[in-house]
Design an enzyme around this catalytic site. Structure first.
Site, PDB file in Angstrom:
ATOM      1  N   HIS A   1       0.829  -1.213   0.000  1.00 44.00           N
ATOM      2  CA  HIS A   1       0.000   0.000   0.000  1.00 44.00           C
ATOM      3  C   HIS A   1       0.863   1.262   0.000  1.00 44.00           C
ATOM      4  CE1 HIS A   1      -0.321  -0.327   4.715  1.00 44.00           C
ATOM      5  NE2 HIS A   1       0.914  -0.169   4.314  1.00 44.00           N
ATOM      6  N   ASN A   2       0.371   2.244  -0.759  1.00 41.44           N
ATOM      7  CA  ASN A   2       0.986   3.574  -0.874  1.00 41.44           C
ATOM      8  C   ASN A   2       2.346   3.570  -1.559  1.00 41.44           C
ATOM      9  OD1 ASN A   2      -0.699   3.750   1.978  1.00 41.44           O
ATOM     10  ND2 ASN A   2      -0.963   5.522   0.646  1.00 41.44           N
TER      11      ASN A   2
END
Length: 344
Positions: A235-236
């Site tokens: 994520h991210n």
């Protein structure tokens, strides 16, 4: 198609008959109606005996080619463009298969193909000429750009965006929850993953690759990126434009990878790191700190015979003792040197 038209279209010099017909690409072992390419000097014996119709080749090697030659300083990329021209993917066959489920509030562009057992959820938007193959999933509010192909069982989940002319290979999952968990004593508390995945134009994502949605902000895959099969993108993560990453690489959350990087297969990249532009990481690398200077990085020992490897490991285990011995010798030598200096 003939050689003259290929040469004109792709900016090649031509040595040979411009009217020679070709209809396919092949290896150097191919036949007289096929085009191949030569870029690896190790294949020089195969080049000298090829019976292809033509070979895409760097002009500096053209003298070794016994057949017609399409001359270009980048033969591999030129060959790839010729292959795409002679072997185009099947076009979308417009229509919705009777077993597909398309929500009434989903929006489909012109000439979209929706294959068997496809699911398109509420508010999804599908661009013109897209092809959704069997069992593909487009989640609620997701956006798919024009001319993109979602192949069998590929999933683009709620709210995520995929640009134009992308290829999402079978089993890839775009937008599953990131691995977000907060520790509370001996228990874990799940952190809701509220961001999206945003994929740029002209991206290819390999089979069974997973790109997790952001926790708060977005996970971003830049334009022209190439992700091989079975890659995990946390994520991210942000991956810059035109970066290529080989199979079985794992990228932990919130790491930023620059533009035009090449990352070898099986590499592990830690979280919250920065990988700069134009960096090459050799296969099976382990990246635990940020890398900012362009260049090639490697940290893996090549395979050795087992008995030799055991000796190397034995020496590694003795390094601490050896270092301590050296320090004692240096200290003793220094003390002796001071005594000698005083005597003189």
């Amino acid at each position: 198609m003939n050689l003259g038209r290929l040469a004109l279209r792709f900016g090649c010099g031509l040595r040979g008959d411009p009217d020679l017909p070709v209809d396919s690409v092949a290896s150097l072992a191919g036949g007289p109606r096929s085009v191949g390419f030569f870029a690896n000097p190790a294949l020089l014996p195969e080049l000298r005996t090829t019976q292809l119709g033509a070979v895409v080749i760097d002009p500096k090697h053209a003298g070794e080619c016994p057949v017609a030659a399409l001359l270009h300083p980048n033969p591999h990329a030129t060959f790839a463009r010729i292959a795409a021209l002679l072997h185009p993917p099947p076009p979308a066959v417009p229509g919705i298969h009777p077993t597909a489920t398309v929500h009434p509030q989903a929006v489909l562009g012109r000439d979209v193909e929706v294959g068997p057992y496809v699911l398109v959820e509420k508010g999804a938007r599908i661009g013109d000429r897209c092809r959704l193959a069997a069992h593909a999933i487009v989640g609620a509010g997701a956006v798919i750009g024009a001319d993109t192909r979602l192949l069998e069982r590929a999933s683009v989940l709620a709210g995520c965006e995929v640009g134009a002319r992308c290829i999402i290979h079978p089993g890839a999952v775009i937008g599953a929850d990131g691995f977000g968990n907060a520790r509370d004593g001996e228990r874990w508390v799940k952190v809701p993953q509220l961001g999206r995945v945003v994929v740029g134009d002209d991206v290819e994502i390999g089979a069974n690759t997973t790109v997790d949605r952001g926790a708060l902000g977005d996970t971003v895959i830049g334009e022209g990126v190439r992700l091989d099969n079975q890659i995990q993108v946390g994520h991210n993560v942000v991956i810059g434009a035109h970066t290529a990453i080989a199979a079985c690489t794992g990228i932990a959350g919130s790491t930023r990878i620059g533009r035009r990087c090449m990352i070898g297969g099986g590499t592990g990249i830690g979280g919250q790191l920065v990988i700069g532009d134009d960096i090459v990481i050799a296969g099976f690398g382990m990246v635990t700190r940020s890398l900012t200077a362009p260049g090639m990085y490697s940290n893996v020992l090549p395979a050795q015979e087992a008995h030799e490897w055991r000796r190397v490991v034995g020496r590694l285990r003795r390094l601490d003792a050896l270092a301590a011995r050296v320090r004692r010798l240096e200290a003793s030598s220094g003390a002796q040197q001071e005594e000698d200096d005083e005597q003189h």
